[in-house]
Design a protein around this motif. Structure first.
Motif, mmCIF file in Angstrom:
data_model
loop_
_atom_site.group_PDB
_atom_site.id
_atom_site.type_symbol
_atom_site.label_atom_id
_atom_site.label_comp_id
_atom_site.label_asym_id
_atom_site.label_seq_id
_atom_site.Cartn_x
_atom_site.Cartn_y
_atom_site.Cartn_z
ATOM 1 N N GLY A 1 -4.816 24.177 -20.133
ATOM 2 C CA GLY A 1 -4.726 23.870 -21.548
ATOM 3 C C GLY A 1 -4.245 22.466 -21.851
ATOM 4 N N GLU A 2 -4.645 21.989 -22.978
ATOM 5 C CA GLU A 2 -4.202 20.708 -23.525
ATOM 6 C C GLU A 2 -2.956 20.980 -24.360
ATOM 7 O OE1 GLU A 2 -3.641 17.070 -24.762
ATOM 8 O OE2 GLU A 2 -5.425 17.361 -23.558
ATOM 9 N N MET A 3 -1.951 20.147 -24.269
ATOM 10 C CA MET A 3 -0.686 20.380 -24.974
ATOM 11 C C MET A 3 -0.825 20.214 -26.491
ATOM 12 S SD MET A 3 1.468 21.408 -22.762
ATOM 13 C CE MET A 3 3.026 21.293 -23.638
ATOM 14 N N MET A 4 -1.714 19.368 -26.967
ATOM 15 C CA MET A 4 -1.981 19.197 -28.404
ATOM 16 C C MET A 4 -0.710 18.968 -29.228
ATOM 17 S SD MET A 4 -5.403 19.641 -28.687
ATOM 18 C CE MET A 4 -5.613 20.013 -30.382
ATOM 19 N N GLY A 5 0.236 18.213 -28.687
ATOM 20 C CA GLY A 5 1.457 17.880 -29.412
ATOM 21 C C GLY A 5 2.610 18.832 -29.179
ATOM 22 N N SER A 6 2.365 19.971 -28.586
ATOM 23 C CA SER A 6 3.448 20.912 -28.309
ATOM 24 C C SER A 6 4.445 20.261 -27.350
ATOM 25 C CB SER A 6 2.872 22.183 -27.688
ATOM 26 O OG SER A 6 3.874 23.129 -27.455
ATOM 27 N N HIS A 7 5.713 20.450 -27.601
ATOM 28 C CA HIS A 7 6.784 19.829 -26.809
ATOM 29 C C HIS A 7 6.674 18.306 -26.803
ATOM 30 C CE1 HIS A 7 8.275 23.680 -25.285
ATOM 31 N NE2 HIS A 7 7.010 24.021 -25.102
ATOM 32 N N GLY A 8 5.998 17.749 -27.801
ATOM 33 C CA GLY A 8 5.856 16.298 -27.902
ATOM 34 C C GLY A 8 4.905 15.702 -26.884
ATOM 35 N N LYS A 9 4.031 16.515 -26.299
ATOM 36 C CA LYS A 9 3.120 16.044 -25.249
ATOM 37 C C LYS A 9 1.677 16.195 -25.700
ATOM 38 C CE LYS A 9 6.382 16.783 -21.610
ATOM 39 N NZ LYS A 9 6.763 15.444 -21.306
ATOM 40 N N LEU B 1 13.331 24.352 -16.156
ATOM 41 C CA LEU B 1 13.764 25.698 -15.799
ATOM 42 C C LEU B 1 13.900 26.475 -17.098
ATOM 43 C CD1 LEU B 1 14.659 27.901 -13.877
ATOM 44 C CD2 LEU B 1 16.949 26.894 -13.862
ATOM 45 N N PHE B 2 13.036 27.477 -17.249
ATOM 46 C CA PHE B 2 13.008 28.265 -18.470
ATOM 47 C C PHE B 2 13.040 29.748 -18.140
ATOM 48 C CE2 PHE B 2 10.655 24.352 -19.472
ATOM 49 C CZ PHE B 2 11.428 23.886 -20.521
ATOM 50 N N ASP B 3 13.740 30.500 -18.950
ATOM 51 C CA ASP B 3 13.723 31.951 -18.896
ATOM 52 C C ASP B 3 12.675 32.390 -19.916
ATOM 53 O OD1 ASP B 3 14.101 34.672 -19.270
ATOM 54 O OD2 ASP B 3 16.284 34.560 -19.123
ATOM 55 N N ASN B 4 11.463 32.625 -19.453
ATOM 56 C CA ASN B 4 10.342 32.916 -20.346
ATOM 57 C C ASN B 4 10.463 34.267 -21.045
ATOM 58 O OD1 ASN B 4 8.987 30.462 -19.638
ATOM 59 N ND2 ASN B 4 8.475 31.436 -17.705
ATOM 60 N N GLU B 5 11.292 35.121 -20.499
ATOM 61 C CA GLU B 5 11.526 36.421 -21.136
ATOM 62 C C GLU B 5 12.372 36.253 -22.399
ATOM 63 O OE1 GLU B 5 14.134 39.970 -19.550
ATOM 64 O OE2 GLU B 5 12.261 39.822 -18.411
ATOM 65 N N ASN B 6 13.437 35.481 -22.303
ATOM 66 C CA ASN B 6 14.345 35.274 -23.433
ATOM 67 C C ASN B 6 14.020 34.038 -24.262
ATOM 68 O OD1 ASN B 6 16.028 37.564 -22.918
ATOM 69 N ND2 ASN B 6 16.860 36.448 -21.173
ATOM 70 N N ASP B 7 13.177 33.171 -23.740
ATOM 71 C CA ASP B 7 12.810 31.924 -24.415
ATOM 72 C C ASP B 7 11.312 31.681 -24.215
ATOM 73 O OD1 ASP B 7 12.859 29.383 -25.587
ATOM 74 O OD2 ASP B 7 13.692 28.416 -23.795
ATOM 75 N N GLN C 1 9.812 28.257 -24.500
ATOM 76 C CA GLN C 1 10.366 27.267 -23.574
ATOM 77 C C GLN C 1 11.043 26.113 -24.317
ATOM 78 O OE1 GLN C 1 6.625 26.729 -21.389
ATOM 79 N NE2 GLN C 1 7.536 27.845 -19.677
ATOM 80 N N LEU C 2 11.935 26.458 -25.195
ATOM 81 C CA LEU C 2 12.643 25.465 -25.994
ATOM 82 C C LEU C 2 14.016 25.119 -25.433
ATOM 83 C CD1 LEU C 2 11.757 26.861 -29.540
ATOM 84 C CD2 LEU C 2 10.682 24.950 -28.321
ATOM 85 N N ASN C 3 14.582 25.975 -24.594
ATOM 86 C CA ASN C 3 15.946 25.794 -24.101
ATOM 87 C C ASN C 3 15.965 25.699 -22.585
ATOM 88 O OD1 ASN C 3 17.182 26.186 -26.782
ATOM 89 N ND2 ASN C 3 16.338 28.247 -26.555
ATOM 90 N N GLY C 4 15.974 24.471 -22.093
ATOM 91 C CA GLY C 4 16.025 24.256 -20.657
ATOM 92 C C GLY C 4 17.339 24.745 -20.072
ATOM 93 N N LEU C 5 17.273 25.266 -18.872
ATOM 94 C CA LEU C 5 18.442 25.787 -18.169
ATOM 95 C C LEU C 5 18.683 24.988 -16.904
ATOM 96 C CD1 LEU C 5 17.427 29.565 -18.375
ATOM 97 C CD2 LEU C 5 19.108 28.393 -19.817
ATOM 98 N N SER C 6 19.839 25.211 -16.296
ATOM 99 C CA SER C 6 20.098 24.691 -14.951
ATOM 100 C C SER C 6 20.220 25.897 -14.035
ATOM 101 C CB SER C 6 21.369 23.841 -14.921
ATOM 102 O OG SER C 6 22.498 24.649 -15.156
#
Length: 191
Positions: A21-29, A136-142, A145-150
């Motif tokens: 897929g093309e990002m089309m501006g999502s996540h600023g990309k 690093l994303f928890d795709n179940e809870n996010d 993919q807005l909240n990066g984790l460590s």
């Protein structure tokens, strides 16, 4: 006439998929080949009434797995080259009794600028060419993919599993990192 058409339809494998897929501006990309779900996720539909029962699965399958899986579904396993990075997951789709129903635990992400990572049922995990975790994303809870984790944000078992899965993939595809045990403080390579 009509019965011949029906028989041909039953004997024909139809595969529907697309390019990444093309990002089309999502996540600023604005490009492709990004670690985000908008770019990673592609549709994959099989229609083969003779062999595959109607089903929906959340099986993680990567583009390198398409060709060997399609050949496996068609019963052409002997034509699958041994040097492929991808695997044949046809036994899972065909629900064969004689073969284990192997459902992949993860799928490999091989991004631009030598980015490497994996997608599991729950997580997306990727490192850059400097060995830095950049996704690093928890795709179940996010799911967006807005909240990066460590890695330290995860339960230890999940952190270990992600690091092991990435190491297993790099060994499987013969990546130079695996040969040199690059970033071994981050990637857990099989013994």
């Amino acid at each position: 006439a009509a019965s011949d058409v029906y028989k041909r339809q039953q004997d024909t494998l139809i595969v529907f998929t697309s390019d990444h897929g093309e990002m089309m501006g999502s996540h600023g990309k604005m490009a492709k080949n990004e670690v985000y779900e908008e770019s990673l996720g592609v549709p994959l539909l099989f229609h083969f009434p003779k062999k595959i029962e109607s089903q929906q699965t959340d099986m993680l399958i990567g583009v390198p797995d398409f060709m060997p899986t399609i050949l496996g579904v068609l019963g052409l396993e002997e034509y699958i080259p041994g040097s492929l990075d991808g695997r044949d997951y046809s036994s899972y789709l065909l629900q064969e009794e004689t073969h284990p129903h192997v459902k992949p635990r993860s799928s490999l992400y091989y991004g631009k600028f030598n980015e490497l990572g994996i997608r599991t049922e729950r997580y997306t995990f990727a490192i850059d060419y400097n060995g830095r975790v950049f996704a690093l994303f928890d795709n179940e809870n996010d799911p967006y993919q807005l909240n990066g984790l460590s890695l330290s944000d995860l339960p230890e078992a999940d952190s270990q599993m992600l690091r092991r899965e990435l190491g297993r993939w790099l060994v499987q595809i013969g990546h130079p990192y695996a040969r040199k045990k690059t970033f071994s403080e981050l990637i857990i390579y099989p013994q």
